[in-house]
Design a protein around this motif. Structure first.
Motif, PDB file in Angstrom:
ATOM      1  N   ALA A 114       0.808  -1.220   0.000  1.00  0.00           N
ATOM      2  CA  ALA A 114       0.000   0.000   0.000  1.00  0.00           C
ATOM      3  C   ALA A 114       0.839   1.267   0.000  1.00  0.00           C
ATOM      4  O   ALA A 114       0.302   2.362  -0.172  1.00  0.00           O
ATOM      5  CB  ALA A 114      -0.934   0.017   1.214  1.00  0.00           C
ATOM      6  N   GLY A 115       2.158   1.151   0.197  1.00  0.00           N
ATOM      7  CA  GLY A 115       3.028   2.316   0.133  1.00  0.00           C
ATOM      8  C   GLY A 115       3.227   2.787  -1.289  1.00  0.00           C
ATOM      9  O   GLY A 115       2.681   2.212  -2.241  1.00  0.00           O
ATOM     10  N   SER A 116       4.029   3.814  -1.475  1.00  0.00           N
ATOM     11  CA  SER A 116       4.165   4.396  -2.815  1.00  0.00           C
ATOM     12  C   SER A 116       4.827   3.436  -3.796  1.00  0.00           C
ATOM     13  O   SER A 116       4.333   3.241  -4.913  1.00  0.00           O
ATOM     14  CB  SER A 116       4.939   5.715  -2.743  1.00  0.00           C
ATOM     15  OG  SER A 116       6.243   5.526  -2.233  1.00  0.00           O
ATOM     16  N   VAL A 117       5.934   2.806  -3.398  1.00  0.00           N
ATOM     17  CA  VAL A 117       6.593   1.849  -4.288  1.00  0.00           C
ATOM     18  C   VAL A 117       5.704   0.635  -4.499  1.00  0.00           C
ATOM     19  O   VAL A 117       5.535   0.150  -5.625  1.00  0.00           O
ATOM     20  CB  VAL A 117       7.964   1.439  -3.733  1.00  0.00           C
ATOM     21  CG1 VAL A 117       8.573   0.309  -4.562  1.00  0.00           C
ATOM     22  CG2 VAL A 117       8.914   2.632  -3.720  1.00  0.00           C
ATOM     23  N   GLY A 118       5.114   0.133  -3.419  1.00  0.00           N
ATOM     24  CA  GLY A 118       4.225  -1.014  -3.546  1.00  0.00           C
ATOM     25  C   GLY A 118       3.032  -0.733  -4.430  1.00  0.00           C
ATOM     26  O   GLY A 118       2.628  -1.569  -5.249  1.00  0.00           O
ATOM     27  N   THR A 119       2.443   0.450  -4.288  1.00  0.00           N
ATOM     28  CA  THR A 119       1.287   0.833  -5.108  1.00  0.00           C
ATOM     29  C   THR A 119       1.615   0.730  -6.592  1.00  0.00           C
ATOM     30  O   THR A 119       0.817   0.194  -7.384  1.00  0.00           O
ATOM     31  CB  THR A 119       0.847   2.257  -4.757  1.00  0.00           C
ATOM     32  OG1 THR A 119       0.214   2.249  -3.464  1.00  0.00           O
ATOM     33  CG2 THR A 119      -0.139   2.813  -5.773  1.00  0.00           C
ATOM     34  N   TYR A 164      -8.218  -1.391  -0.638  1.00  0.00           N
ATOM     35  CA  TYR A 164      -7.384  -0.577  -1.535  1.00  0.00           C
ATOM     36  C   TYR A 164      -6.552  -1.477  -2.441  1.00  0.00           C
ATOM     37  O   TYR A 164      -6.477  -1.249  -3.666  1.00  0.00           O
ATOM     38  CB  TYR A 164      -6.494   0.333  -0.701  1.00  0.00           C
ATOM     39  CG  TYR A 164      -5.416   1.042  -1.474  1.00  0.00           C
ATOM     40  CD1 TYR A 164      -5.729   2.005  -2.432  1.00  0.00           C
ATOM     41  CD2 TYR A 164      -4.070   0.774  -1.238  1.00  0.00           C
ATOM     42  CE1 TYR A 164      -4.737   2.660  -3.142  1.00  0.00           C
ATOM     43  CE2 TYR A 164      -3.077   1.430  -1.937  1.00  0.00           C
ATOM     44  CZ  TYR A 164      -3.410   2.376  -2.890  1.00  0.00           C
ATOM     45  OH  TYR A 164      -2.424   3.026  -3.585  1.00  0.00           O
ATOM     46  N   LEU A 165      -5.936  -2.510  -1.892  1.00  0.00           N
ATOM     47  CA  LEU A 165      -5.133  -3.408  -2.714  1.00  0.00           C
ATOM     48  C   LEU A 165      -5.991  -4.146  -3.738  1.00  0.00           C
ATOM     49  O   LEU A 165      -5.555  -4.366  -4.875  1.00  0.00           O
ATOM     50  CB  LEU A 165      -4.378  -4.409  -1.840  1.00  0.00           C
ATOM     51  CG  LEU A 165      -3.300  -3.838  -0.921  1.00  0.00           C
ATOM     52  CD1 LEU A 165      -2.507  -4.967  -0.266  1.00  0.00           C
ATOM     53  CD2 LEU A 165      -2.358  -2.900  -1.673  1.00  0.00           C
ATOM     54  N   ARG A 166      -7.188  -4.498  -3.348  1.00  0.00           N
ATOM     55  CA  ARG A 166      -8.080  -5.145  -4.322  1.00  0.00           C
ATOM     56  C   ARG A 166      -8.376  -4.201  -5.484  1.00  0.00           C
ATOM     57  O   ARG A 166      -8.437  -4.623  -6.645  1.00  0.00           O
ATOM     58  CB  ARG A 166      -9.383  -5.574  -3.641  1.00  0.00           C
ATOM     59  CG  ARG A 166      -9.222  -6.718  -2.649  1.00  0.00           C
ATOM     60  CD  ARG A 166     -10.570  -7.205  -2.133  1.00  0.00           C
ATOM     61  NE  ARG A 166     -10.395  -8.211  -1.081  1.00  0.00           N
ATOM     62  CZ  ARG A 166     -10.420  -7.951   0.214  1.00  0.00           C
ATOM     63  NH1 ARG A 166     -10.657  -6.700   0.638  1.00  0.00           N
ATOM     64  NH2 ARG A 166     -10.243  -8.914   1.098  1.00  0.00           N
ATOM     65  N   ARG A 184      -1.527   5.154   2.813  1.00  0.00           N
ATOM     66  CA  ARG A 184      -1.487   4.770   1.406  1.00  0.00           C
ATOM     67  C   ARG A 184      -0.716   5.786   0.578  1.00  0.00           C
ATOM     68  O   ARG A 184      -0.757   6.989   0.850  1.00  0.00           O
ATOM     69  CB  ARG A 184      -2.905   4.657   0.858  1.00  0.00           C
ATOM     70  CG  ARG A 184      -3.775   3.664   1.583  1.00  0.00           C
ATOM     71  CD  ARG A 184      -5.209   3.758   1.098  1.00  0.00           C
ATOM     72  NE  ARG A 184      -6.091   2.906   1.891  1.00  0.00           N
ATOM     73  CZ  ARG A 184      -7.400   2.886   1.781  1.00  0.00           C
ATOM     74  NH1 ARG A 184      -7.993   3.695   0.910  1.00  0.00           N
ATOM     75  NH2 ARG A 184      -8.116   2.073   2.542  1.00  0.00           N
ATOM     76  N   GLY A 185      -0.082   5.276  -0.459  1.00  0.00           N
ATOM     77  CA  GLY A 185       0.491   6.173  -1.444  1.00  0.00           C
ATOM     78  C   GLY A 185       1.641   6.999  -0.918  1.00  0.00           C
ATOM     79  O   GLY A 185       2.481   6.527  -0.165  1.00  0.00           O
ATOM     80  N   LYS A 186       1.655   8.286  -1.280  1.00  0.00           N
ATOM     81  CA  LYS A 186       2.840   9.131  -1.148  1.00  0.00           C
ATOM     82  C   LYS A 186       2.567  10.403  -0.362  1.00  0.00           C
ATOM     83  O   LYS A 186       1.533  11.041  -0.535  1.00  0.00           O
ATOM     84  CB  LYS A 186       3.300   9.517  -2.562  1.00  0.00           C
ATOM     85  CG  LYS A 186       4.526  10.376  -2.622  1.00  0.00           C
ATOM     86  CD  LYS A 186       5.771   9.572  -2.325  1.00  0.00           C
ATOM     87  CE  LYS A 186       7.008  10.440  -2.466  1.00  0.00           C
ATOM     88  NZ  LYS A 186       8.231   9.665  -2.291  1.00  0.00           N
TER      89      LYS A 186
END
Length: 301
Positions: free
Chosen positions: A149-154, A178-180, A292-294
């Motif tokens: 759910a982080g920026s790189v992971g997203t 969110y991941l779904r 989540r995100g950045k």
């Protein structure tokens, strides 16, 4: 110009916003009037003093990612004009109203992306795309992304999906929906991760670690080949367990390719925005390693 600086290593409270002389572009450079600037774990480590190789000259600026508008050209500049909207990487000066960068480092911003979102893509786009390339992720793979759910992971989840891979992403339960939405099969991180991954009925063939901690050991336990386990955060565990560090370097061309996908609406990146004056709060948010995100600083509205 206003800029974020720190006068000593320490917690977020050492950061302050001050006035510095306006920079002037040299030959082959453009000056950017910054609209938004990313905050990343590297900035946190630099401020804490753990980046012992990095030069420091107090009062020291910081910041590695920007989006903004070209407002002045250096001698010999070709390909960019005053008023062009751009984004890109820089070193130790991105959290400021003005900065100068070499022309090849500036990537044109698609109209579809606002400035905060553009800044949010910069580091994550280069890191995620480079890591997937180094791990040779393709349509035959089941990719396990730690800290999805982080920026790189997203971006890793979405870019792997575009390649046709199946993706399992680790996150807190609050981020599973969110991941779904990103196209991943969510699982909760923690001591029960291995069992949770196996319960999905999918067998990971490759793993990208953006979390650290137990992630690499758990990936090995799942049965992923060590040469297909890559980390961007835990060099020590990688060395101990014989896995890989996949910290891809900066590459404006690779950034441009990912930004082009975002400009077509194929990638998304949630933004957690803070005004420049709230840089201390922004660093606290990054240090929390949640959300989540950045995290992005709004430099000019």
């Amino acid at each position: 110009m206003r800029a974020v600086v720190f006068d000593t290593f320490g917690p977020p409270e050492v950061l302050r916003v001050t006035d510095l002389p306006d920079p002037e572009p040299g030959p082959g450079e453009v000056r950017i009037r910054v609209r938004a600037a990313g905050v990343q774990p590297f900035d946190v480590g630099y401020r804490q003093g753990v980046m012992t190789w990095a030069p420091v000259n107090f009062p020291q600026q910081l910041g590695q990612e920007y989006s903004g508008v070209v407002d002045r050209l250096g001698d010999g500049v070709d390909g960019l004009q005053v008023g062009d909207a751009v984004l890109g990487s820089t070193m130790f000066n991105g959290n400021a109203e003005l900065l100068c960068v070499p022309v090849p480092n500036a990537v044109r911003k698609p109209d579809r992306l606002d400035f905060p979102t553009a800044a949010a893509f910069v580091a994550a786009a280069q890191t995620a795309s480079g890591a997937l390339a180094e791990l040779s992720v393709d349509s035959d793979d089941v990719l396990l992304v730690h800290a999805a759910a982080g920026s790189v992971g997203t971006l890793a989840v979405q870019l792997a999906g575009i390649r046709g891979a199946t993706v399992i992403g680790t996150a807190s339960p609050a981020n599973h929906d969110y991941l779904r939405q990103l196209g991943a099969i969510p699982v909760a991180y923690g001591d029960d991760l291995v069992a949770a991954v196996r319960a999905t009925g999918r067998t990971p063939t490759v793993a990208l670690d953006a979390a650290g901690g137990q992630a690499i050991a758990q990936s090995v336990e799942i049965g992923i080949a060590p040469d297909r386990i890559g980390t961007i955060v835990d060099d020590k565990a990688a060395a101990e367990l014989g896995t890989r560090v996949v910290r891809a370097g900066r590459d404006p061309q690779r950034l441009a390719e990912v930004i082009a996908l975002a400009g077509r609406g194929l990638l998304t990146m949630p933004v957690r925005a803070y005004p420049l004056s709230d840089v201390v709060a922004a660093h606290r948010a990054v240090e929390s390693r949640h959300g989540r995100g950045k995290v992005v600083l709004i430099v000019e509205p």
